[in-house]
Write an enzyme that holds these catalytic residues in place. Structure first.
Site, short mmCIF file in Angstrom:
data_model
loop_
_atom_site.label_atom_id
_atom_site.label_comp_id
_atom_site.label_asym_id
_atom_site.label_seq_id
_atom_site.Cartn_x
_atom_site.Cartn_y
_atom_site.Cartn_z
N SER A 158 -44.58 -58.69 8.08
CA SER A 158 -45.06 -59.67 7.36
C SER A 158 -46.59 -59.60 7.10
O SER A 158 -46.99 -59.63 5.85
CB SER A 158 -44.83 -61.10 8.08
OG SER A 158 -45.53 -62.26 7.47
N HIS B 151 -43.03 -60.70 19.08
CA HIS B 151 -42.85 -61.78 18.39
C HIS B 151 -42.34 -63.03 19.31
O HIS B 151 -42.49 -64.06 19.04
CB HIS B 151 -41.83 -61.61 17.26
CG HIS B 151 -42.14 -60.47 16.30
ND1 HIS B 151 -41.41 -59.21 15.85
CD2 HIS B 151 -43.30 -60.57 15.45
CE1 HIS B 151 -41.92 -58.63 15.19
NE2 HIS B 151 -43.00 -59.39 14.61
N GLU C 218 -41.16 -64.68 14.92
CA GLU C 218 -42.09 -65.37 15.86
C GLU C 218 -41.89 -66.93 15.59
O GLU C 218 -42.04 -67.95 16.58
CB GLU C 218 -43.58 -65.19 15.48
CG GLU C 218 -44.46 -65.90 16.07
CD GLU C 218 -46.01 -65.82 15.77
OE1 GLU C 218 -46.59 -66.64 15.80
OE2 GLU C 218 -46.14 -64.36 15.41
N HIS D 179 -39.08 -66.05 9.97
CA HIS D 179 -39.77 -65.06 10.76
C HIS D 179 -39.38 -64.87 12.23
O HIS D 179 -39.47 -66.15 12.79
CB HIS D 179 -41.48 -65.14 10.60
CG HIS D 179 -42.10 -63.72 11.47
ND1 HIS D 179 -42.55 -63.64 12.39
CD2 HIS D 179 -42.57 -62.93 10.52
CE1 HIS D 179 -43.27 -62.62 12.75
NE2 HIS D 179 -43.38 -62.03 11.50
N SER E 85 -48.69 -53.37 13.14
CA SER E 85 -47.64 -52.66 13.81
C SER E 85 -47.49 -51.15 13.22
O SER E 85 -46.63 -50.56 13.31
CB SER E 85 -46.05 -53.36 13.53
OG SER E 85 -46.05 -53.49 12.27
#
Length: 669
Positions: free
Chosen positions: A223, A73, A125, A123, A265
């Site tokens: 997410s 991320h 990222e 998030h 993931s």
């Protein structure tokens, strides 16, 4: 019951890269601390912890001597600074796509631009991206963007850079991007959505539209996995499971077709476990995969091998295929299906520096490329479409040479000894002798013109080719000549081009065959040279006067020389008319005078004056205008007799009565 597995289910290349780095560190005996869960999958994170990979929330928690791994991320710049201040060894597993966003927003921010970031503000990222900006606006949809713009109208005219979280919804991003283009006057927009996300969602939505139910495998904190469930739920009942134990067996037992996908993931082993568990539902043993069309049993699906394939190492000059996933002003982002983030610089996309990448390709296009440079540390690979096009074009040149085929190109330069042309990007030398231009002609007439040629020589080692326009012209003329001799006949009319001139006539190209117009056929009047009537390059209408297929000779008459002057004379003149005439020639027995162009009459020496004349030149001059009377017309022999004496007598300027026995012949043929 059929179970269909989406081809893109499982790790994206950014996650694969992070996993590979951590597993290598563990294999080498390092103490590993991941800054936050390496991936959003609790089962896999637990397996890493069991092998010694501890999860920490800040650099302050990393013990001395341990390696801190930054997950895919990414993190804010401040985290690197803190780690450096503590003297920590850092292994950066930031997804190359995410790292690129960091670089873009930092460079723009340093120049005073405001970052517009499409994504979830909470998030990791987006938090990481935000950490590279001085000023930023984060929005999750078009409504939030419109609201932020309305609340701060100055943003419209400020320099801004617009980017999206790599897992942002493509359709929502398209709406936001259109709004930015329409409202913001100084915006630079980058398409930064990850290809794996776009392709995964497209495949999942298509599969959900065909299935009775969907199973989405992945962590609940992921997410992109959660968004997959929302997307699929719009088409059929959809269930998010973290492992096989959460499968809703009773619901699935009534479904004839079940689609399976997984978040970016989700490890391959968990996907395999879920598929294997589904074999117990209603004794299902028919599991399909879009990539395994033989309907193999789930235990036959080798996910480990598939994962290993995704770690494939790329080599310079290797030919690869990729999918276009995004654009920026200076490059195209490409998904190669490996751990690398592929990109094609604009200079390696096309020779035309004025073209925009999105003008010549679209997101989702599959293209063939050649590897220019591989950076395994950064997880990037530089690619070239222009060079692969050149390689393919060279293959086509070689094939054309071997098969004696015609190729099309454009002359780009006149050089010593000939011409230089390009055929689909490949330079081909055309010697002057093979240009089709006469030895004394101007090669420059072909500059920047399209030409057709044959490849007559190849140097594979140096990748050089020699072409011949002349060979194509020769073949074409041969075909045209054969057609001409099949159809030609005396009296048939043609349109041709004057090719050359000689003292005795003009040669005309009829298309594969040359014919000649004799100088006497060019005009009804007497001419000294064909150039008085036509020039080289003129288009002329001709009629076949005679032809000989054996000698291949064709005699032509000039169809554009007008009405026969003799017919005009006979129609407009008669015996007894007194007319003006021009002296055009002298003979011992008299002088010839032109009545109209192409028609002459003879003034016998006895008809020049009413006194003795020794020779015509004593009374007349060349080109002199005189009054004459037509005293005789011989139509069959096309002869005309004229008299100056009788004209003078009738008009009262002299008298007649001079006789002579001298006479000679003449005609108007």
């Amino acid at each position: 019951m059929n179970v269909i597995l989406s081809p893109s289910a499982g790790f994206c290349f950014g996650v694969r890269r992070a996993v590979e780095l951590v597993e290598q560190l563990l294999a080498d005996g390092h103490t590993v601390c991941t800054l936050g869960p390496l991936i959003h999958n609790p089962q896999f994170v637990q397996s890493l912890e069991a092998r010694g990979a501890r999860v920490v929330q800040s650099p302050a928690e990393v013990p001395s001597g341990a390696v801190m791994v930054i997950r895919s991320h990414g993190v804010p710049r401040a985290v690197y600074d803190e780690a450096a201040a503590r003297g920590l060894e850092v292994v950066d597993a930031t997804c190359p796509y995410v790292a690129k966003i960091h670089k873009l927003v930092k460079e723009a921010s340093d120049k005073g631009a405001v970052a517009l970031i499409a994504g979830d503000s909470a998030h990791p990222e987006v938090i990481g991206i935000r950490g590279y900006c001085r000023d930023a606006v984060v929005f999750e949809n078009i409504q939030q963007l419109e609201k932020a713009t309305a609340e701060n109208p100055k943003l419209r005219d400020m320099p801004v850079i617009a980017v999206a979280q790599t897992t942002f919804h493509a359709r929502e991003w398209s709406n936001c991007r259109d709004f930015i283009k329409r409202v913001y006057t100084n915006a630079i927009i980058f398409d930064t959505i990850c290809s794996a996300t776009s392709i995964r969602r497209q495949e999942a939505e298509k599969l959900a539209s065909q299935a009775d139910a969907m199973v989405i495998v992945g962590g609940r904190k992921s997410s992109n996995t959660a968004k997959l469930q929302i997307l699929c739920a719009a088409h059929c009942p959809s269930f998010l499971v973290e492992d096989a134990s959460e499968l809703p067996r009773e619901v699935l037992a009534h479904a004839e077709c079940i689609g399976v996908t997984a978040g970016a993931s989700t490890p391959a082993c968990i996907i395999k476990e879920v598929l294997n568990a589904m074999t117990g539902i209603e004794n299902t043993d028919n599991i399909d995969s879009n990539e395994n069309e033989d309907n193999a049993e789930p235990e036959d699906i080798d996910f480990a091998a598939a994962l290993e394939q995704s770690f494939k190492t790329l080599n310079v000059d290797e030919r690869v295929r990729g999918v276009v996933v995004g654009f920026s002003p200076n490059e195209v982002q490409v998904d190669l299906g490996t751990k690398h983030a592929g990109y094609v610089p604009l200079s390696e996309l096309t020779d035309d520096s004025t073209v925009k990448p999105e003008d010549i390709m679209n997101v989702g296009d599959e293209i063939e490329l050649v590897v220019l440079r591989v950076n395994d540390q950064d997880g990037t690979v530089m690619l070239s479409k222009r060079r692969i096009d050149a390689l393919k074009s060279w293959d086509e040149i070689v094939d054309a040479s071997e098969e004696d085929k015609i190729v099309e190109g454009t002359v780009i330069e006149v050089i010593k000894g000939g011409l230089l042309a390009t055929v689909n990007g490949v330079k081909v030398f055309i010697p002057a002798s093979q240009s089709g231009i006469p030895r004394s002609g101007d090669l420059g007439t072909l500059l920047h013109k399209p030409v057709r040629m044959k490849i007559i020589e190849i140097n594979t080692g140096r990748k050089r080719a020699v072409g011949s326009i002349r060979a194509v012209l020769k073949d074409e003329r041969k075909e045209l000549a054969e057609k001409f001799w099949e159809e030609a006949e005396i009296g048939k009319q043609y349109t041709g081009k004057v090719k050359s001139l000689t003292s005795y006539g003009a040669f005309v190209d009829l298309g594969g065959v040359d014919g000649m117009i004799h100088v006497s056929e060019l005009s009804w009047s007497r001419i000294r040279h064909p150039s008085e009537v036509v020039n080289v390059g003129d288009t002329v209408n001709v009629t076949i006067k005679d032809l000989n297929p054996e000698t291949k000779k064709v005699s032509l008459s000039y169809a554009d020389k007008g009405e026969n002057p003799w017919d005009v004379f006979v129609r407009d003149y008669q015996v007894g008319d007194i007319v003006d005439a021009k002296i055009v020639n002298f003979m011992t027995f008299g002088a010839f005078a032109q009545i109209i162009p192409g028609v002459d009459g003879l003034i016998h020496i006895s008809q020049i004056a009413d006194h003795h004349v020794a020779k015509p030149q004593d009374e007349l001059e060349m080109g002199q205008e005189v009054r004459v009377k037509i005293i005789e017309i011989e139509e069959d022999r096309k002869r005309i007799s004229l008299s100056m004496r009788e004209a003078a007598a009738e008009e009262g300027t002299g008298d007649s009565g001079y006789d002579t026995d001298e006479e000679d012949s003449y005609d108007n043929n």
